[in-house]
Structures are given as C-alpha cells and as structure tokens.
Design a protein around this motif. Structure first.
Motif, PDB file in Angstrom:
ATOM      1  N   GLU A 186      -2.534   8.194   8.134  1.00  0.00           N
ATOM      2  CA  GLU A 186      -1.816   8.649   9.329  1.00  0.00           C
ATOM      3  C   GLU A 186      -2.310   7.933  10.574  1.00  0.00           C
ATOM      4  OE1 GLU A 186      -3.270  10.614   7.047  1.00  0.00           O
ATOM      5  OE2 GLU A 186      -1.540  11.593   6.126  1.00  0.00           O
ATOM      6  N   LYS A 187      -3.623   7.723  10.650  1.00  0.00           N
ATOM      7  CA  LYS A 187      -4.216   7.048  11.814  1.00  0.00           C
ATOM      8  C   LYS A 187      -3.762   5.592  11.914  1.00  0.00           C
ATOM      9  CE  LYS A 187      -8.581   5.598  13.821  1.00  0.00           C
ATOM     10  NZ  LYS A 187     -10.009   5.425  13.597  1.00  0.00           N
ATOM     11  N   ASN A 188      -3.751   4.891  10.794  1.00  0.00           N
ATOM     12  CA  ASN A 188      -3.454   3.455  10.796  1.00  0.00           C
ATOM     13  C   ASN A 188      -1.989   3.119  10.569  1.00  0.00           C
ATOM     14  OD1 ASN A 188      -6.122   1.895  11.014  1.00  0.00           O
ATOM     15  ND2 ASN A 188      -6.585   3.563   9.606  1.00  0.00           N
ATOM     16  N   TYR A 189      -1.209   4.096  10.114  1.00  0.00           N
ATOM     17  CA  TYR A 189       0.203   3.863   9.815  1.00  0.00           C
ATOM     18  C   TYR A 189       1.072   4.994  10.356  1.00  0.00           C
ATOM     19  CZ  TYR A 189      -1.904   0.428   6.754  1.00  0.00           C
ATOM     20  OH  TYR A 189      -2.641  -0.617   6.280  1.00  0.00           O
ATOM     21  N   PRO A 190       1.047   5.208  11.672  1.00  0.00           N
ATOM     22  CA  PRO A 190       1.860   6.306  12.217  1.00  0.00           C
ATOM     23  C   PRO A 190       3.356   6.097  11.980  1.00  0.00           C
ATOM     24  CG  PRO A 190       0.957   4.956  13.978  1.00  0.00           C
ATOM     25  CD  PRO A 190       0.310   4.504  12.701  1.00  0.00           C
ATOM     26  N   MET A 245       0.854  -1.190   0.000  1.00  0.00           N
ATOM     27  CA  MET A 245       0.000   0.000   0.000  1.00  0.00           C
ATOM     28  C   MET A 245       0.889   1.239   0.000  1.00  0.00           C
ATOM     29  SD  MET A 245      -2.635  -1.174   2.931  1.00  0.00           S
ATOM     30  CE  MET A 245      -4.306  -0.984   2.406  1.00  0.00           C
ATOM     31  N   ASN A 246       0.352   2.325  -0.536  1.00  0.00           N
ATOM     32  CA  ASN A 246       1.123   3.569  -0.508  1.00  0.00           C
ATOM     33  C   ASN A 246       0.222   4.711  -0.047  1.00  0.00           C
ATOM     34  OD1 ASN A 246       0.146   5.228  -2.880  1.00  0.00           O
ATOM     35  ND2 ASN A 246       0.672   3.311  -3.912  1.00  0.00           N
ATOM     36  N   PRO A 247       0.794   5.692   0.626  1.00  0.00           N
ATOM     37  CA  PRO A 247      -0.021   6.757   1.226  1.00  0.00           C
ATOM     38  C   PRO A 247      -0.777   7.595   0.199  1.00  0.00           C
ATOM     39  CG  PRO A 247       2.323   7.245   1.452  1.00  0.00           C
ATOM     40  CD  PRO A 247       2.213   5.852   0.911  1.00  0.00           C
ATOM     41  N   TYR A 288       3.353   0.558   5.848  1.00  0.00           N
ATOM     42  CA  TYR A 288       2.178   0.197   5.065  1.00  0.00           C
ATOM     43  C   TYR A 288       2.164  -1.297   4.742  1.00  0.00           C
ATOM     44  CZ  TYR A 288       2.068   5.224   4.708  1.00  0.00           C
ATOM     45  OH  TYR A 288       2.053   6.551   5.020  1.00  0.00           O
ATOM     46  N   HIS A 289       0.984  -1.889   4.920  1.00  0.00           N
ATOM     47  CA  HIS A 289       0.808  -3.316   4.665  1.00  0.00           C
ATOM     48  C   HIS A 289       1.141  -3.693   3.222  1.00  0.00           C
ATOM     49  CE1 HIS A 289      -1.859  -3.309   8.274  1.00  0.00           C
ATOM     50  NE2 HIS A 289      -1.439  -4.556   8.373  1.00  0.00           N
ATOM     51  N   PHE A 290       1.566  -4.926   3.064  1.00  0.00           N
ATOM     52  CA  PHE A 290       1.589  -5.577   1.766  1.00  0.00           C
ATOM     53  C   PHE A 290       0.250  -6.285   1.630  1.00  0.00           C
ATOM     54  CE2 PHE A 290       6.027  -4.826   2.222  1.00  0.00           C
ATOM     55  CZ  PHE A 290       6.544  -4.798   0.933  1.00  0.00           C
ATOM     56  N   SER A 312      -2.454   6.633  -2.244  1.00  0.00           N
ATOM     57  CA  SER A 312      -3.673   5.965  -2.706  1.00  0.00           C
ATOM     58  C   SER A 312      -4.834   6.072  -1.715  1.00  0.00           C
ATOM     59  CB  SER A 312      -3.374   4.491  -2.994  1.00  0.00           C
ATOM     60  OG  SER A 312      -2.467   4.394  -4.071  1.00  0.00           O
ATOM     61  N   PHE A 313      -4.591   6.557  -0.505  1.00  0.00           N
ATOM     62  CA  PHE A 313      -5.670   6.717   0.468  1.00  0.00           C
ATOM     63  C   PHE A 313      -6.538   7.902   0.066  1.00  0.00           C
ATOM     64  CE2 PHE A 313      -2.832   4.038   2.794  1.00  0.00           C
ATOM     65  CZ  PHE A 313      -3.653   3.274   3.624  1.00  0.00           C
ATOM     66  N   LEU A 314      -7.852   7.722   0.062  1.00  0.00           N
ATOM     67  CA  LEU A 314      -8.777   8.733  -0.416  1.00  0.00           C
ATOM     68  C   LEU A 314      -9.409   9.550   0.713  1.00  0.00           C
ATOM     69  CD1 LEU A 314     -10.521   6.574  -3.151  1.00  0.00           C
ATOM     70  CD2 LEU A 314      -8.573   8.114  -3.410  1.00  0.00           C
ATOM     71  N   ILE A 315      -9.368   9.043   1.923  1.00  0.00           N
ATOM     72  CA  ILE A 315      -9.953   9.740   3.067  1.00  0.00           C
ATOM     73  C   ILE A 315      -8.830  10.383   3.868  1.00  0.00           C
ATOM     74  CG2 ILE A 315     -11.263   9.468   5.208  1.00  0.00           C
ATOM     75  CD1 ILE A 315     -12.732   7.148   3.828  1.00  0.00           C
ATOM     76  N   PRO A 316      -8.865  11.692   4.029  1.00  0.00           N
ATOM     77  CA  PRO A 316      -7.806  12.379   4.790  1.00  0.00           C
ATOM     78  C   PRO A 316      -7.672  11.811   6.204  1.00  0.00           C
ATOM     79  CG  PRO A 316      -9.199  13.961   3.660  1.00  0.00           C
ATOM     80  CD  PRO A 316      -9.867  12.614   3.506  1.00  0.00           C
ATOM     81  N   GLY A 317      -6.437  11.579   6.597  1.00  0.00           N
ATOM     82  CA  GLY A 317      -6.143  11.110   7.945  1.00  0.00           C
ATOM     83  C   GLY A 317      -6.156   9.605   8.124  1.00  0.00           C
ATOM     84  N   LEU A 318      -6.730   8.858   7.182  1.00  0.00           N
ATOM     85  CA  LEU A 318      -6.825   7.404   7.330  1.00  0.00           C
ATOM     86  C   LEU A 318      -5.446   6.749   7.361  1.00  0.00           C
ATOM     87  CD1 LEU A 318      -8.883   5.107   7.630  1.00  0.00           C
ATOM     88  CD2 LEU A 318      -8.886   4.896   5.141  1.00  0.00           C
TER      89      LEU A 318
END
Length: 174
Positions: A148-152, A136-138, A156-158, A140-146
């Motif tokens: 940062e919240k899950n990947y402080p 995963m890459n930051p 990022y998960h494979f 590609s996240f569409l919701i602001p803060g998602l």
C-alpha cells in the motif's frame, strides 16, 4: 568516439548500492529501430541460475517498458554522481518518450554495442539479455502495509531478470 574496456561482471568493484541507489541508472532498449530510455533507482545485481544477472523494476505505465518487452536485450548504464549527470537522469526519469524526443533533448549520444543501445557518456554499461519477467502482485508482500505504501495506485512493477553478457568500462584517458 570513446574507448571502452570490456570486463567481466566479477571485475566490477563499484558498490552496487551506490551505483543503483545513489548514482541511478538508465535502462535503455530499442524497438523498430528507435531507442527509449528511463532512469531507474530500484534494482540489483547478483547470481541466479548460475549466471551473473541484474534485476530491473519497471512500472506498467512506463513507455520504456514497451521497448524492453519488445527486445531480447537492454542496457543499464551508469554516469557517476556529478551534478550534471544527476540533472540529466532526473530529466530522463521525469519526461516520457511518448511526449517528446527526450534522448535528443538530453544531449546524450546514442551508440550500440553488439546491437544493444546505450549512451556514449556513460562510465559503465551492463549489456544484458532478458531471462525472466513477472509482474509483482499484492498477495506476495509479506510485510503489512508495504504494498500500500509503495503502490497506492496499484501499479505494481514488472521484475526483469537480465543476464549480464558484457560490461563496458570507460577507458582511462592518458
């Protein structure tokens, strides 16, 4: 040795939200004749590329990811919601196989089907072949803060897409 019944993915009747989100699962793979496993509670099942698939998410630092990356196959196994199962899966999720032989200490019995490792104590096992992997890459996240919240820590998960080739169900004892 436990008796297993083989079913198709379409015959699974247990709610996948309950299976993955509440029961959790063990992701197990083998490398150089040694198995490793980890607990996961993020994932899913469905149809992709006209195949029954499971989606598995592994953080880059997880030791089990090395095993998954080195093998064409893996298992996803489910144990129910008992206190004993929860205790075992909590342990297997907290301790790294780098640090100790957590499989031996867990008390689970490693076995194989079609060369794929899993544990005899499971009630259902999905045996699968990896089809796809991408981190995963930051961006590609569409919701602001998602992200940062899950990947402080920005770990990022494979994402692995795994074709479900066989489903084993625990046989009812008469």
């Amino acid at each position: 040795m436990k008796e297993w019944k083989t079913i198709t993915p379409e015959e699974i009747t247990t709610n996948p939200f309950r299976l993955i989100g509440k029961e959790w699962m063990l992701v197990t793979a083998e490398m150089n004749g040694k198995a490793n496993t980890m607990t996961a509670s993020w994932g899913g099942v469905g149809v992709l590329w006209n195949k029954p698939v499971a989606f598995v998410f592994l953080r880059p630092q997880r030791y089990t990811r090395e095993f998954v990356d080195s093998s064409d196959t893996l298992s996803l196994s489910f144990y129910g919601e008992s206190e004993e199962a929860h205790k075992t899966l909590t342990y297997l999720g907290r301790v790294s196989g780098r640090d100790e032989d957590k499989i031996a200490k867990s008390g689970l019995t490693l076995t194989h089907e079609d060369g794929v490792p899993f544990f005899e104590e499971a009630r259902m096992v999905l045996l699968g072949r990896k089809l796809y992997c991408q981190q995963m890459n930051p961006e590609s996240f569409l919701i602001p803060g998602l992200a940062e919240k899950n990947y402080p820590q920005k770990d990022y998960h494979f994402v692995y897409v795994v074709e479900i080739e066989k489903v084993l169900m625990e046989q009812e004892q008469a």
